[in-house]
Design an enzyme around this catalytic site. Structure first.
Site, PDB file in Angstrom:
ATOM      1  N   HIS A   1      19.278  31.158 -33.711  1.00  0.00           N
ATOM      2  CA  HIS A   1      19.934  31.165 -32.414  1.00  0.00           C
ATOM      3  C   HIS A   1      19.220  31.906 -31.132  1.00  0.00           C
ATOM      4  O   HIS A   1      19.129  33.181 -31.022  1.00  0.00           O
ATOM      5  CB  HIS A   1      21.263  32.047 -32.782  1.00  0.00           C
TER       6      HIS A   1
ATOM      7  N   ARG B   1      23.940  22.786 -30.014  1.00  0.00           N
ATOM      8  CA  ARG B   1      24.438  23.306 -31.252  1.00  0.00           C
ATOM      9  C   ARG B   1      24.820  22.338 -32.470  1.00  0.00           C
ATOM     10  O   ARG B   1      25.375  21.449 -32.284  1.00  0.00           O
ATOM     11  CB  ARG B   1      25.525  24.322 -30.986  1.00  0.00           C
TER      12      ARG B   1
ATOM     13  N   LYS C   1      33.573   8.711 -33.741  1.00  0.00           N
ATOM     14  CA  LYS C   1      33.744   7.293 -34.462  1.00  0.00           C
ATOM     15  C   LYS C   1      32.582   7.075 -35.379  1.00  0.00           C
ATOM     16  O   LYS C   1      32.433   5.749 -35.615  1.00  0.00           O
ATOM     17  CB  LYS C   1      33.605   6.464 -33.161  1.00  0.00           C
TER      18      LYS C   1
ATOM     19  N   ARG D   1      30.777  31.480 -25.667  1.00  0.00           N
ATOM     20  CA  ARG D   1      29.975  32.014 -25.023  1.00  0.00           C
ATOM     21  C   ARG D   1      28.718  31.036 -24.665  1.00  0.00           C
ATOM     22  O   ARG D   1      28.412  31.146 -23.446  1.00  0.00           O
ATOM     23  CB  ARG D   1      29.409  33.191 -25.600  1.00  0.00           C
ATOM     24  N   THR D   2      28.255  30.546 -25.894  1.00  0.00           N
ATOM     25  CA  THR D   2      27.012  29.910 -25.217  1.00  0.00           C
ATOM     26  C   THR D   2      27.246  28.738 -24.424  1.00  0.00           C
ATOM     27  O   THR D   2      26.434  28.394 -23.549  1.00  0.00           O
ATOM     28  CB  THR D   2      26.363  29.565 -26.989  1.00  0.00           C
TER      29      THR D   2
HETATM   30  N1   CP Z   1      27.517  34.422 -29.997  1.00  0.00           N
HETATM   31  C1   CP Z   1      28.042  33.137 -29.984  1.00  0.00           C
HETATM   32  O1   CP Z   1      27.178  32.382 -30.179  1.00  0.00           O
HETATM   33  O2   CP Z   1      29.109  32.699 -29.341  1.00  0.00           O
HETATM   34  P1   CP Z   1      29.590  31.309 -29.278  1.00  0.00           P
HETATM   35  O3   CP Z   1      29.754  30.838 -30.857  1.00  0.00           O
HETATM   36  O4   CP Z   1      31.174  31.543 -29.040  1.00  0.00           O
HETATM   37  O5   CP Z   1      29.010  30.695 -28.682  1.00  0.00           O
END
Ligand code: CP
Length: 308
Positions: free
Chosen positions: A133, A105, A83, A55-56
């Site tokens: 987040h 991330r 690497k 999603r993110t």
């Molecule tokens: N909610 C969320 O962060 O989903 P993802 O890990 O798929 O990005």
């Protein structure tokens, strides 16, 4: 709004309100046939994901493109990280190509904060370890506010693996700033006592029924086995004690909404008939992810370079 977006904790109410209001402006665009603006035309957004994401990562890429920016997505497995290249060298390399923002991330809590002190490029935190987040909390707030007039006074139950949840931490910071009462619930081994001090308005319980009673919002969380070094709760008993079932909803307010940031484990933390039921807003959360990330990208990248 600071140069990037590292977390909710350091944002004040007015900055959050501005992002939520701008995201509301972008919501109708998501269902139009022509979805593209040119606000960020000529800008470059790099998505750098060291952890898995559906999603993110996708919604940041879609948001960048809908704002007219160019977007490049890089995963650790497809980069020279595989690497042995260090995080600092990777980010310095990307920064040398002069993107207007790096969306990042990483499994290490604080990684984007560390890098933002050493790079000229604004960094948007797309999830750092068990810390924050921020865009998830913003899209959750947008989703709640689509159903409720205000966050003030709402009772929000956040249930599951609280200990490892960056979603829970960002939501606690955001909801607390707006006067919601937040009940954190999970097995004692996944519910650190110190979280009660994280922000005003937080209470803890290990009893799912107590958490759900009179709740306006029920936010379920995934058990994050990948962050647990030893089993915190017997997996085959988790659903019996902490899984959300239809009968639990009778304890909540009649118009309570059910949320989950996903990915979700059906039959472990949530029953399928609840996840797909009429009180679930899980798909609305995903839809709002694009509008919220458009607002964040605009705030971070639109004016960048104008005064340089
Ligand atoms: N909610 C969320 O962060 O989903 P993802 O890990 O798929 O990005």
């Amino acid at each position: 709004m600071p140069a990037g977006l590292l977390g909710i904790e350091d944002l004040d109410r007015s900055a959050i309100e501005a992002l939520l209001s701008r995201a509301k402006d972008f919501q109708p665009l998501q269902s139009q046939s022509l979805k593209k603006l040119d606000t960020l035309r000529g800008k470059m957004i790099v998505n750098l994901f060291y952890e898995a994401s559906t999603r993110t990562r996708t919604s940041f890429e879609i948001a960048a493109k809908r704002m007219g920016a160019d977007a490049v997505s890089i995963t650790a497995s497809s980069s020279s990280v595989s690497k042995g290249e260090s995080l600092v060298d990777t980010l310095n390399t990307l920064a040398a190509m002069r993107p207007d923002a790096i969306v990042m991330r990483h499994a290490a809590s604080g990684a984007p904060h560390f890098l933002s002190r050493h790079l000229p490029t604004p960094i948007i935190n797309a999830g750092d370890g068990t810390h924050e987040h921020p865009t998830q909390a913003l899209l959750d707030a947008r989703t709640i506010l689509d159903r409720r007039a205000q966050l003030q006074g709402l009772r929000v139950a956040i249930i599951g693996d609280i200990a490892h949840s960056r979603v829970a931490r960002s939501n606690v910071h955001l909801l607390s700033k707006f006067g919601a009462h937040i009940v954190l619930c999970g097995p004692a081994s996944l519910l650190p006592r110190e979280l009660e001090q994280l922000a005003p308005g937080v209470s803890l319980t290990t009893d799912i029924r107590e958490a759900i009673r009179d709740a306006d919002v029920i936010m379920m969380l995934r058990v994050q086995l990948e962050r647990q070094h030893e089993a915190a709760f017997p997996a085959n008993e988790y659903f019996q004690f902490y899984g959300l079932r239809l009968d639990h909803l009778d304890l909540a307010k009649p118009d309570a909404i059910v949320m989950h940031p996903q990915p979700m484990n059906r039959g472990i933390e949530i029953a399928s008939d609840v996840a797909d039921g009429p009180q679930s807003v899980i798909r609305d959360q995903v839809r709002n992810g694009v509008a919220v990330r458009m607002a964040v990208l605009e705030a971070v990248a639109a004016t960048r370079g104008r005064n340089a």
